[in-house]
Structure formats: structure tokens, C-alpha cells
Design a protein around this motif. Structure first.
Motif, PDB file in Angstrom:
ATOM      1  N   GLY A 156      60.063 -19.448 132.014  1.00  0.00           N
ATOM      2  CA  GLY A 156      60.406 -18.708 130.810  1.00  0.00           C
ATOM      3  C   GLY A 156      60.481 -19.545 129.561  1.00  0.00           C
ATOM      4  O   GLY A 156      60.057 -19.114 128.483  1.00  0.00           O
ATOM      5  N   ASN A 157      61.014 -20.766 129.680  1.00  0.00           N
ATOM      6  CA  ASN A 157      61.158 -21.610 128.494  1.00  0.00           C
ATOM      7  C   ASN A 157      59.944 -22.487 128.225  1.00  0.00           C
ATOM      8  O   ASN A 157      60.005 -23.395 127.395  1.00  0.00           O
ATOM      9  CB  ASN A 157      62.435 -22.460 128.586  1.00  0.00           C
ATOM     10  CG  ASN A 157      62.501 -23.279 129.858  1.00  0.00           C
ATOM     11  OD1 ASN A 157      61.501 -23.755 130.363  1.00  0.00           O
ATOM     12  ND2 ASN A 157      63.714 -23.442 130.384  1.00  0.00           N
ATOM     13  N   ARG A 158      58.834 -22.197 128.906  1.00  0.00           N
ATOM     14  CA  ARG A 158      57.583 -22.925 128.655  1.00  0.00           C
ATOM     15  C   ARG A 158      56.463 -22.010 128.187  1.00  0.00           C
ATOM     16  O   ARG A 158      55.375 -22.477 127.855  1.00  0.00           O
ATOM     17  CB  ARG A 158      57.126 -23.627 129.939  1.00  0.00           C
ATOM     18  CG  ARG A 158      58.077 -24.665 130.456  1.00  0.00           C
ATOM     19  CD  ARG A 158      58.170 -25.876 129.548  1.00  0.00           C
ATOM     20  NE  ARG A 158      57.768 -27.072 130.237  1.00  0.00           N
ATOM     21  CZ  ARG A 158      57.381 -28.198 129.643  1.00  0.00           C
ATOM     22  NH1 ARG A 158      57.345 -28.250 128.326  1.00  0.00           N
ATOM     23  NH2 ARG A 158      57.033 -29.244 130.326  1.00  0.00           N
ATOM     24  N   CYS A 159      56.710 -20.706 128.175  1.00  0.00           N
ATOM     25  CA  CYS A 159      55.623 -19.787 127.869  1.00  0.00           C
ATOM     26  C   CYS A 159      55.632 -19.383 126.398  1.00  0.00           C
ATOM     27  O   CYS A 159      56.638 -19.496 125.699  1.00  0.00           O
ATOM     28  CB  CYS A 159      55.679 -18.548 128.763  1.00  0.00           C
ATOM     29  SG  CYS A 159      56.916 -17.358 128.283  1.00  0.00           S
ATOM     30  N   ARG A 160      54.473 -18.913 125.935  1.00  0.00           N
ATOM     31  CA  ARG A 160      54.302 -18.449 124.563  1.00  0.00           C
ATOM     32  C   ARG A 160      53.359 -17.246 124.577  1.00  0.00           C
ATOM     33  O   ARG A 160      52.469 -17.149 125.441  1.00  0.00           O
ATOM     34  CB  ARG A 160      53.699 -19.536 123.672  1.00  0.00           C
ATOM     35  CG  ARG A 160      54.436 -20.855 123.672  1.00  0.00           C
ATOM     36  CD  ARG A 160      53.971 -21.740 122.533  1.00  0.00           C
ATOM     37  NE  ARG A 160      54.435 -21.166 121.261  1.00  0.00           N
ATOM     38  CZ  ARG A 160      54.042 -21.607 120.063  1.00  0.00           C
ATOM     39  NH1 ARG A 160      53.160 -22.590 119.976  1.00  0.00           N
ATOM     40  NH2 ARG A 160      54.515 -21.049 118.967  1.00  0.00           N
ATOM     41  N   ALA A 169      48.491 -11.810 127.980  1.00  0.00           N
ATOM     42  CA  ALA A 169      48.952 -12.108 126.620  1.00  0.00           C
ATOM     43  C   ALA A 169      49.744 -13.397 126.519  1.00  0.00           C
ATOM     44  O   ALA A 169      49.946 -13.904 125.408  1.00  0.00           O
ATOM     45  CB  ALA A 169      49.800 -10.955 126.100  1.00  0.00           C
ATOM     46  N   PHE A 170      50.191 -13.952 127.644  1.00  0.00           N
ATOM     47  CA  PHE A 170      51.075 -15.117 127.616  1.00  0.00           C
ATOM     48  C   PHE A 170      50.434 -16.301 128.329  1.00  0.00           C
ATOM     49  O   PHE A 170      49.630 -16.139 129.248  1.00  0.00           O
ATOM     50  CB  PHE A 170      52.432 -14.783 128.248  1.00  0.00           C
ATOM     51  CG  PHE A 170      53.264 -13.858 127.410  1.00  0.00           C
ATOM     52  CD1 PHE A 170      54.252 -14.340 126.577  1.00  0.00           C
ATOM     53  CD2 PHE A 170      53.047 -12.482 127.442  1.00  0.00           C
ATOM     54  CE1 PHE A 170      55.002 -13.489 125.782  1.00  0.00           C
ATOM     55  CE2 PHE A 170      53.798 -11.615 126.665  1.00  0.00           C
ATOM     56  CZ  PHE A 170      54.775 -12.126 125.821  1.00  0.00           C
ATOM     57  N   ASN A 174      52.010 -26.250 128.096  1.00  0.00           N
ATOM     58  CA  ASN A 174      52.381 -27.613 128.472  1.00  0.00           C
ATOM     59  C   ASN A 174      53.000 -27.739 129.857  1.00  0.00           C
ATOM     60  O   ASN A 174      53.598 -28.757 130.180  1.00  0.00           O
ATOM     61  CB  ASN A 174      53.361 -28.190 127.440  1.00  0.00           C
ATOM     62  CG  ASN A 174      52.672 -28.559 126.139  1.00  0.00           C
ATOM     63  OD1 ASN A 174      51.580 -29.108 126.140  1.00  0.00           O
ATOM     64  ND2 ASN A 174      53.300 -28.239 125.030  1.00  0.00           N
ATOM     65  N   ALA A 175      52.859 -26.696 130.662  1.00  0.00           N
ATOM     66  CA  ALA A 175      53.418 -26.742 132.016  1.00  0.00           C
ATOM     67  C   ALA A 175      52.569 -25.860 132.919  1.00  0.00           C
ATOM     68  O   ALA A 175      52.014 -24.853 132.474  1.00  0.00           O
ATOM     69  CB  ALA A 175      54.869 -26.262 132.023  1.00  0.00           C
ATOM     70  N   PRO A 176      52.455 -26.224 134.201  1.00  0.00           N
ATOM     71  CA  PRO A 176      51.641 -25.416 135.115  1.00  0.00           C
ATOM     72  C   PRO A 176      52.284 -24.064 135.382  1.00  0.00           C
ATOM     73  O   PRO A 176      53.503 -23.893 135.291  1.00  0.00           O
ATOM     74  CB  PRO A 176      51.600 -26.267 136.395  1.00  0.00           C
ATOM     75  CG  PRO A 176      52.844 -27.092 136.334  1.00  0.00           C
ATOM     76  CD  PRO A 176      53.057 -27.389 134.876  1.00  0.00           C
ATOM     77  N   ALA A 177      51.452 -23.094 135.720  1.00  0.00           N
ATOM     78  CA  ALA A 177      51.957 -21.783 136.129  1.00  0.00           C
ATOM     79  C   ALA A 177      52.760 -21.925 137.421  1.00  0.00           C
ATOM     80  O   ALA A 177      52.487 -22.796 138.253  1.00  0.00           O
ATOM     81  CB  ALA A 177      50.802 -20.817 136.337  1.00  0.00           C
ATOM     82  N   ASP A 299      57.679 -32.045 124.084  1.00  0.00           N
ATOM     83  CA  ASP A 299      56.733 -30.931 124.255  1.00  0.00           C
ATOM     84  C   ASP A 299      57.441 -29.582 124.296  1.00  0.00           C
ATOM     85  O   ASP A 299      56.935 -28.625 124.883  1.00  0.00           O
ATOM     86  CB  ASP A 299      55.865 -31.131 125.495  1.00  0.00           C
ATOM     87  CG  ASP A 299      56.671 -31.171 126.785  1.00  0.00           C
ATOM     88  OD1 ASP A 299      57.907 -31.303 126.714  1.00  0.00           O
ATOM     89  OD2 ASP A 299      56.064 -31.085 127.869  1.00  0.00           O
ATOM     90  N   LEU A 300      58.604 -29.484 123.679  1.00  0.00           N
ATOM     91  CA  LEU A 300      59.276 -28.185 123.558  1.00  0.00           C
ATOM     92  C   LEU A 300      58.394 -27.195 122.798  1.00  0.00           C
ATOM     93  O   LEU A 300      57.760 -27.560 121.804  1.00  0.00           O
ATOM     94  CB  LEU A 300      60.589 -28.344 122.795  1.00  0.00           C
ATOM     95  CG  LEU A 300      61.798 -28.926 123.531  1.00  0.00           C
ATOM     96  CD1 LEU A 300      62.888 -29.278 122.525  1.00  0.00           C
ATOM     97  CD2 LEU A 300      62.321 -27.939 124.562  1.00  0.00           C
ATOM     98  N   THR A 301      58.380 -25.965 123.250  1.00  0.00           N
ATOM     99  CA  THR A 301      57.757 -24.913 122.445  1.00  0.00           C
ATOM    100  C   THR A 301      58.708 -24.552 121.306  1.00  0.00           C
ATOM    101  O   THR A 301      59.926 -24.775 121.401  1.00  0.00           O
ATOM    102  CB  THR A 301      57.483 -23.649 123.275  1.00  0.00           C
ATOM    103  OG1 THR A 301      58.740 -23.074 123.662  1.00  0.00           O
ATOM    104  CG2 THR A 301      56.640 -23.965 124.507  1.00  0.00           C
ATOM    105  N   PRO A 302      58.202 -23.988 120.218  1.00  0.00           N
ATOM    106  CA  PRO A 302      59.109 -23.542 119.152  1.00  0.00           C
ATOM    107  C   PRO A 302      60.148 -22.553 119.654  1.00  0.00           C
ATOM    108  O   PRO A 302      61.316 -22.593 119.238  1.00  0.00           O
ATOM    109  CB  PRO A 302      58.161 -22.902 118.132  1.00  0.00           C
ATOM    110  CG  PRO A 302      56.853 -23.578 118.347  1.00  0.00           C
ATOM    111  CD  PRO A 302      56.779 -23.834 119.832  1.00  0.00           C
ATOM    112  N   GLU A 303      59.744 -21.658 120.565  1.00  0.00           N
ATOM    113  CA  GLU A 303      60.678 -20.666 121.086  1.00  0.00           C
ATOM    114  C   GLU A 303      61.804 -21.333 121.879  1.00  0.00           C
ATOM    115  O   GLU A 303      62.979 -20.985 121.725  1.00  0.00           O
ATOM    116  CB  GLU A 303      59.931 -19.663 121.975  1.00  0.00           C
ATOM    117  CG  GLU A 303      58.887 -18.828 121.258  1.00  0.00           C
ATOM    118  CD  GLU A 303      57.511 -19.479 121.181  1.00  0.00           C
ATOM    119  OE1 GLU A 303      56.540 -18.776 120.861  1.00  0.00           O
ATOM    120  OE2 GLU A 303      57.398 -20.704 121.444  1.00  0.00           O
TER     121      GLU A 303
END
Length: 337
Positions: A156-160, A169-170, A174-177, A299-303
Motif C-alpha cells: 500500500g505504501n509503495r503504490c501510485r 490503474a496502479f 520502486n518495489a516488486p508486486a 525512494d519514498l513515494t510522495p503519497e
């Protein structure tokens, strides 16, 4: 298979129906969902459906709404084996990131999903996403907050959200599924999180605590001064160029960041790039940020950064403690180092 799953409808397209005034939350959502999935009941866990008292329009989401979503999950954590949260897609990645911190150390699956097309319209992806999310919520090896959308399960904290109109859509740049949906549900157990001890905290979150500023050609220190002068703002996220660079020929920027540091504003530096990480000391302009106390966001996402900073400012006692925890992965949201 897990015996019981709670489905929480938080709002969004997936539970909307046409009305004379446009799309609005449908009546009898729980009964309709059970009826729609009745034919597959033997392949799905038993599930109960609960709706927020005031479902959230995804585009109207505020940080305080994350506490409202987390509260029923925490209250009923021991009564269920897994959870599905139905949410609007526009801010789904933001909520997934926030829940990963509010539900720190989750020892059960919490799967967020939604839909690009309303459930009752032609070609809707809603039921397919819910069906998959329920199956993942029954997998005991998944012990984290994740997003199931299209054919992929992501942390959840790696998706955009990468596309406004695609069914897939997502993405997780920066991380594997965590899993792929094909003929079978293929879970990559090597990618799954080994959670720390359960440490649920659900503090009130303020709308004005954190600001996000995109670095652009011609950015002036006046913009940073305007944000840091607001007494409600305690954290600032910079979306900078490349590996973490800001313009180095404008002394007003460094002066403004110095003033922000003096009032103990926590400043976090992220890259604007879809993929990759900040390496703040690579160039002189980035190294200058380190000297000013700006935190390298890796490599944090903005979210995830936005949610993490909100969470830390709510639970940590001092800006210094916030800065320490920003550098550390707490629940798989960033790579260490």
C-alpha cells in the motif's frame, strides 16, 4: 482460507449508482454486493459489509478522514481474519499509505481496492476487483496493508495511481508486486512484509500540518517563506529534480530553507521522477540541502512521504525525533540506506 472478512465501504466510484443529479452512493450496498457475489460464495470467504457513516468522495479526502477509516478496522480487528477497504481511486494510494502507518504491525491482510467504472455500468471493473481483494484478504501469509487493482497486488505504501482511465490503474514503481492475478493467484512470499509487533495508533491528523511543493524553473525562496511562515505548517515536502537537486544559483532558496530550519520545520526531499530515489549528496546543490538539515527521502513515494510525515508529527514528541524516524523504514515504505 480465512473464515471472516470485513468489507468497509469508505466511498468512491465503486459504490456509486446513477441518479438524476449524477452518481451518488447506492442504496442497499451491502445486500447488493452479497447478491452479486452469491454465485462465487463457495470460492470466497464469508464477508460482512459496513459503510462509513459519511462515505468520502475520493477527491474531497482530507488527512483527518484516514482516522475515520482506520477506527472501525482497529475496533473490529480481533473479530475478523482479513479486511477489504473500498475506496475512490483518486486518493486510494494516499489512504493505503496512511493506513500502513496507523495500522503499524498489522498481522492480517488489509486490502484496498476500487473501480474505474461504477459497478452498475457496462464494462465495470468493480466486481472483479472486489472478488480478487476478498481472495487476498483470506490469505494468512499477507500481513500488511496492500492495494489490489487490475491484475496486481502491491504494498500500500509503495503504490501510485499511474493512469486515469486504464483498468490497471496502479503501479509500484520502486518495489516488486506482492502478487499477480492470472489463472492462479501467484503470491511472491519473498516480497511480503514481516511486520513488527502490532502498534496501532490512530491520532487525530490535521489538514494543515504538511505542505508539498514541486520544484520548478524559477522557484523563489518566497514560496518556501510563505509556507514556513504559516504556524500550522510543521512539515514541508520538496519534489526536486532528478536525484534531489534544487537550483543552486538562487541564494534566496538556501536562505529560505535556513529560516525554515530555524523554526524547526521538518523538510523532506523527494524526487519528481516516477522511478528511482534521492541521492542528495551526489551533486553540490543537493549536498547543500543536507547541510541545511533537509532530509533525504530515499525512494519514498510522495503519497507515502505525505502520510508518514503526518503520522510522525502526530505521534513523535520533537522535530528531531521525526527526522530520525523519517530516515528509517517503519513498515516497508522505503529501502534502508
Amino acid at each position: 482460507m480465512a473464515s471472516r472478512v470485513l468489507v468497509l465501504y469508505a466511498g468512491g466510484t465503486i459504490g456509486m449508482a446513477p441518479s438524476p443529479d449524477g452518481l451518488r452512493p447506492m442504496d442497499g450496498f451491502a445486500e447488493r454486493l452479497h447478491a452479486a457475489l452469491a454465485e462465487d460464495a463457495h470460492r470466497l470467504p464469508h464477508f460482512d459489509v459496513q459503510s462509513l457513516e459519511h462515505p468520502i468522495d475520493s477527491a474531497q479526502l482530507r488527512p483527518g478522514d484516514w482516522s475515520a477509516i482506520a477506527a472501525p478496522l482497529i475496533a473490529q480487528w480481533d473479530a475478523y481474519d482479513g479486511f477489504v477497504v473500498l475506496h475512490g481511486t483518486d486518493t486510494l494510494a494516499w489512504t493505503a499509505s496512511a493506513l500502513s502507518f496507523l495500522l503499524m504491525g498489522a498481522d492480517k491482510p488489509v486490502i484496498l481496492t476500487g473501480a474505474q467504472i461504477p459497478w452498475l455500468q457496462a464494462r465495470s471493473d468493480a466486481l472483479g476487483n472486489v472478488h480478487a481483494a476478498l481472495q487476498f484478504a483470506a490469505r494468512r501469509e499477507i500481513r500488511e496493508v496492500a492495494v489490489c487493482f487490475g491484475r496486481t497486488l502491491m504494498r500500500g505504501n509503495r503504490c501510485r495511481k499511474r493512469a486515469s482511465s486504464d483498468f490497471d490503474a496502479f503501479d509500484s514503481p520502486n518495489a516488486p508486486a506482492l502478487a499477480r492475478i492470472g489463472i492462479d493467484l501467484q503470491v511472491d512470499e519473498r516480497a511480503l512484509l514481516s511486520p513488527p509487533a502490532r502498534d496501532f495508533r490512530n491520532p487525530p491528523l490535521s489538514t494543515d500540518t504538511v505542505e508539498l511543493l514541486t520544484v520548478h524553473p524559477g522557484l523563489s525562496g518566497r514560496r518556501i517563506d510563505a509556507l514556513s511562515a504559516d504556524p500550522a505548517v510543521r512539515g514541508l515536502i520538496l519534489l526536486s529534480y532528478g536525484v534531489g537537486n534544487l537550483p543552486s544559483d538562487d541564494p534566496t532558496l538556501s536562505a529560505a530553507l535556513e529560516r525554515a530550519a530555524e523554526r524547526e520545520l521538518v523538510v523532506l526531499n523527494l524526487t519528481q521522477c516516477w522511478q528511482g530515489r534521492v541521492a542528495q549528496d551526489t551533486y553540490a546543490s543537493g549536498a547543500a540541502l543536507s547541510r541545511l538539515g533537509v532530509i533525504d527521502g530515499a525512494d519514498l513515494t510522495p503519497e507515502a512521504a505525505f502520510a508518514k510525515l503526518h503520522y510522525l508529527l502526530a505521534v513523535a514528541h520533537t522535530p528531531a525525533q521525526v527526522r530520525v524516524h523519517l530516515r528509517q523504514p517503519l513498515c516497508g515504505e522505503m529501502r534502508p540506506g
